[in-house]
Design a protein around this motif. Structure first.
Motif, PDB file in Angstrom:
ATOM      1  N   ARG A  81       1.030  -1.056  -0.118  1.00 30.08           N
ATOM      2  CA  ARG A  81       0.019  -0.030  -0.019  1.00 30.08           C
ATOM      3  C   ARG A  81       0.780   1.244   0.019  1.00 30.08           C
ATOM      4  N   GLY A  82       2.185   1.252   0.335  1.00 33.16           N
ATOM      5  CA  GLY A  82       2.803   2.353   0.346  1.00 33.16           C
ATOM      6  C   GLY A  82       2.762   2.825   1.859  1.00 33.16           C
ATOM      7  N   ALA A  83       2.840   4.215   1.841  1.00 31.68           N
ATOM      8  CA  ALA A  83       2.797   4.967   3.358  1.00 31.68           C
ATOM      9  C   ALA A  83       1.586   5.690   3.375  1.00 31.68           C
ATOM     10  N   THR A  84       1.277   5.566   4.567  1.00 34.29           N
ATOM     11  CA  THR A  84      -0.149   6.094   5.269  1.00 34.29           C
ATOM     12  C   THR A  84       0.227   6.703   6.428  1.00 34.29           C
ATOM     13  N   VAL A  85      -0.472   7.714   6.686  1.00 37.56           N
ATOM     14  CA  VAL A  85      -0.417   8.484   8.058  1.00 37.56           C
ATOM     15  C   VAL A  85      -0.849   7.630   9.193  1.00 37.56           C
ATOM     16  N   ALA A  86      -0.358   7.216  10.398  1.00 39.96           N
ATOM     17  CA  ALA A  86      -0.655   6.024  11.279  1.00 39.96           C
ATOM     18  C   ALA A  86      -1.915   6.930  12.224  1.00 39.96           C
ATOM     19  N   LYS A  87      -2.598   5.770  12.189  1.00 41.12           N
ATOM     20  CA  LYS A  87      -3.959   6.031  13.102  1.00 41.12           C
ATOM     21  C   LYS A  87      -3.936   5.349  14.325  1.00 41.12           C
ATOM     22  N   MET A  88      -4.231   5.857  15.473  1.00 46.22           N
ATOM     23  CA  MET A  88      -4.118   5.178  16.730  1.00 46.22           C
ATOM     24  C   MET A  88      -5.717   4.610  17.070  1.00 46.22           C
ATOM     25  N   SER A  89      -5.456   3.527  17.515  1.00 43.76           N
ATOM     26  CA  SER A  89      -6.894   2.845  17.947  1.00 43.76           C
ATOM     27  C   SER A  89      -7.270   3.690  19.208  1.00 43.76           C
ATOM     28  N   GLU A  90      -8.523   3.554  19.701  1.00 41.44           N
ATOM     29  CA  GLU A  90      -8.887   4.257  20.892  1.00 41.44           C
ATOM     30  C   GLU A  90      -8.064   3.681  21.947  1.00 41.44           C
ATOM     31  N   GLU A  92      -4.945   2.641  22.171  1.00 38.27           N
ATOM     32  CA  GLU A  92      -3.597   3.158  22.131  1.00 38.27           C
ATOM     33  C   GLU A  92      -3.787   4.450  22.576  1.00 38.27           C
ATOM     34  N   LEU A  93      -4.644   5.346  21.988  1.00 38.25           N
ATOM     35  CA  LEU A  93      -4.939   6.656  22.199  1.00 38.25           C
ATOM     36  C   LEU A  93      -4.861   6.638  23.898  1.00 38.25           C
ATOM     37  N   ARG A  94      -5.797   6.232  24.613  1.00 38.23           N
ATOM     38  CA  ARG A  94      -5.922   6.074  26.010  1.00 38.23           C
ATOM     39  C   ARG A  94      -4.626   5.935  26.754  1.00 38.23           C
ATOM     40  N   GLU A  95      -3.848   4.838  26.266  1.00 36.66           N
ATOM     41  CA  GLU A  95      -2.947   4.491  27.031  1.00 36.66           C
ATOM     42  C   GLU A  95      -1.495   5.494  26.875  1.00 36.66           C
ATOM     43  N   THR A  96      -1.548   6.033  25.642  1.00 38.71           N
ATOM     44  CA  THR A  96      -0.432   6.816  25.345  1.00 38.71           C
ATOM     45  C   THR A  96      -0.605   8.230  25.970  1.00 38.71           C
ATOM     46  N   PHE A  97      -1.630   8.606  25.854  1.00 32.87           N
ATOM     47  CA  PHE A  97      -2.111   9.822  26.785  1.00 32.87           C
ATOM     48  C   PHE A  97      -1.756   9.604  28.395  1.00 32.87           C
ATOM     49  N   GLU A  98      -2.201   8.480  28.852  1.00 31.97           N
ATOM     50  CA  GLU A  98      -1.920   8.125  30.336  1.00 31.97           C
ATOM     51  C   GLU A  98      -0.495   8.263  30.424  1.00 31.97           C
ATOM     52  N   LEU A  99       0.249   7.613  29.431  1.00 35.51           N
ATOM     53  CA  LEU A  99       1.694   7.614  29.793  1.00 35.51           C
ATOM     54  C   LEU A  99       2.053   9.003  29.721  1.00 35.51           C
ATOM     55  N   MET A 100       1.949   9.789  28.852  1.00 34.65           N
ATOM     56  CA  MET A 100       2.136  11.394  28.482  1.00 34.65           C
ATOM     57  C   MET A 100       1.920  12.098  29.846  1.00 34.65           C
ATOM     58  N   SER A 101       0.865  11.785  30.459  1.00 32.09           N
ATOM     59  CA  SER A 101       0.519  12.481  31.771  1.00 32.09           C
ATOM     60  C   SER A 101       1.448  12.304  32.691  1.00 32.09           C
ATOM     61  N   GLY A 102       1.862  11.216  32.772  1.00 35.54           N
ATOM     62  CA  GLY A 102       2.764  10.866  33.979  1.00 35.54           C
ATOM     63  C   GLY A 102       4.387  11.459  33.647  1.00 35.54           C
ATOM     64  N   LEU A 103       4.725  11.546  32.266  1.00 33.37           N
ATOM     65  CA  LEU A 103       5.888  12.148  31.725  1.00 33.37           C
ATOM     66  C   LEU A 103       5.770  13.421  32.124  1.00 33.37           C
TER      67      LEU A 103
END
Length: 240
Positions: A81-90, A92-103
């Motif tokens: 398919r070539g390159a596509t802009v990444a799209k986070m699942s719900e 992934e989004l929740r977990e990554t924001f939780e991690l970022m809040s701690g950082l």
């Protein structure tokens, strides 16, 4: 060897390599900004020819830049398919924001102890410039100064391991953090948070600053989830 003789080989000039690296970095920065500001939306397939024409480059530096962005998690490259802009699942989004809040919270706690007077002056200047952008409804200008403030707080923490992790995680969230301010109420709420952050930083209150930063990121998460839910609903209505 006589003075009149010419050596068979001469050292290769270094300038072309430097220029190529500058081009490479510039292309990465441009495409990253396209993604952050929503010019290239999540899930969008990238058209190499169009990007080359837009940026005025050949495909070689473009493909090198795409590899860097793929390593950052901003795009996905598939052999078919070539390159596509990444799209986070719900999830992934929740977990990554939780991690970022701690950082962010840890950054604030350490920064309150370690920040210099000069660094505090710089953050205050960015804060007032950010407020001016809000008054002019300049979202791109507001966001760049907003991110600079968060970045300076992280730098002031003076923890290299924290810094490295912070940069890697934040790159995946920048586009989402940008979109979280689309609603006026959310935007004004974020401004209020930054007012409180500055007060806590000036008071060297690490506990308070950590608390504000943690909740600030969790509020961003909720705003992003709301925007994403609305977009998914609109898409569903168009296909039914």
């Amino acid at each position: 060897m006589k003075n009149s003789e010419v050596p068979e080989t001469l050292p290769a000039p270094m300038l072309p390599k430097v220029e190529r690296q500058r081009l490479h970095d510039t292309v990465v920065q441009h495409i990253r900004r396209f993604i952050v500001e929503g010019v290239l939306e999540p899930g969008k397939r990238l058209n190499e020819r169009e990007l080359c024409e837009t940026l005025g480059i050949s495909r070689t530096p473009l493909r090198e830049a795409l590899k860097v962005l793929a390593a950052e998690g901003l795009i996905e490259i598939s052999p078919n398919r070539g390159a596509t802009v990444a799209k986070m699942s719900e999830a992934e989004l929740r977990e990554t924001f939780e991690l970022m809040s701690g950082l962010e919270a840890f950054s604030g706690e350490l920064a309150a102890e370690r920040i210099t007077a000069a660094e505090l002056v710089e953050i205050k200047a960015l804060h007032y410039a950010m407020r001016a952008c809000r008054a002019q409804n300049d979202l791109a200008g507001y966001y760049s100064r907003n991110q600079a403030i968060h970045d300076r707080i992280n730098e002031a923490a003076r923890n290299s391991a924290l810094r490295e992790t912070y940069i890697a995680v934040n790159r995946r969230l920048q586009a989402l953090r940008f979109r979280s301010n689309f609603q006026t109420q959310r935007w004004d709420s974020a401004i209020h948070d930054h007012d409180e952050m500055l007060k806590a930083l000036e008071a060297r209150d690490g506990k308070r600053l950590a608390e504000i930063l943690r909740q600030h990121l969790l509020d961003k998460r909720d705003a992003v989830l709301q925007v994403q839910s609305s977009a998914d609903t609109d898409t569903s209505n168009l296909t039914t």
